[in-house]
Write a protein that holds these residues in place. Structure first.
Motif: not given
Length: 255
Positions: A40-46, A156-160, A175-176, A183-188
């Protein structure tokens, strides 16, 4: 401007949040190992952060989410406000709360899950070397592959954004980010979800970044899965979950 792009540029978190000064989050001592909290933390950081050799900075509009991130990796939270034009009418300026978590190298931060205070560097490492991000800013999420729900929730909470799309009566999830590769990694990651999470092609935003949206017929199930059982871990932004719940209710009422 399309309805989807308008939804992207509107912030879904511009509302009061639930602060909790005594917040306790279960997290490992090492913020780099695979664990729901670190994912969760690194998702927010990214999604909304910046990693440099001398520190990490993460920005969120949700106070409790900032407290969760600090409970996971230490650091100091600074509250401020930011103003920007409203996406649908640039003559209107909106002021929002903003919470910035700063984790500095060689700091005395003693969050419950930080590395030993006698270790120097950023999160116990010499600079950014060894963190799940390389010198070009590309993120490596392999250590968190068993915790994709928390990783995607952080992203999602970081860039969605989450919204109710009145024209179609559906929930919109997008996602933006300025980083196309992220974003390509998020799609994967979406392709590996246990629920259907089909998505559209990457497009450009009016500000020069990139975005994509989860398909309307998949957004409700994906959003429900994403926040399922989040109360058990505390790894979520209350304002974002409330936005999802309201959007789901509106979509159901519109059927």
């Amino acid at each position: 401007m399309s309805e989807t792009e308008s939804a992207i540029e509107d912030d879904a978190d511009a509302e009061a949040t639930d602060g909790d000064a005594s917040l306790e989050i279960e997290a490992p001592a090492d913020p780099l190992v695979g664990h729901p909290a670190t994912a969760y933390f690194w998702g927010h950081v990214a999604g909304s952060g910046d990693v440099e050799d001398n520190g990490i900075e993460v920005v969120t509009n949700d106070e409790r989410s900032a407290q969760v991130l600090a409970a996971i990796a230490g650091g100091d939270i600074e509250h401020g406000t930011t103003s920007r034009d409203y996406a649908h009418d640039t003559s209107i300026t909106r002021t929002e709360d903003e919470y910035t978590l700063t984790i500095g190298a060689d700091s005395d931060d003693t969050g419950a899950t930080t590395t030993d205070s006698d270790e120097s560097g950023l999160l116990g490492r010499s600079g950014a070397l060894g963190l799940p991000v390389d010198g070009r800013g590309n993120y490596r999420f392999g250590a968190f592959s068993s915790h994709d729900r928390e990783l995607l929730r952080g992203l999602l909470e970081g860039c969605g954004t989450i919204c109710f799309k009145s024209s179609s009566g559906t929930v919109g999830i997008s996602f933006v980010h300025d980083d196309r590769e992220l974003l390509e990694l998020t799609q994967e990651l979406l392709e590996e979800c246990p629920v259907e999470a089909t998505y559209g092609d990457l497009g450009e935003t009016s500000s020069g970044g990139y975005w994509f949206g989860v398909d309307d017929d998949a957004a409700s199930d994906f959003g429900t899965w994403l926040y399922d059982d989040c109360e058990a871990t505390g790894l979520f932004a209350p304002s974002r979950r409330r936005k999802l719940e309201r959007s789901l209710e509106q979509a159901e009422a519109d059927e």
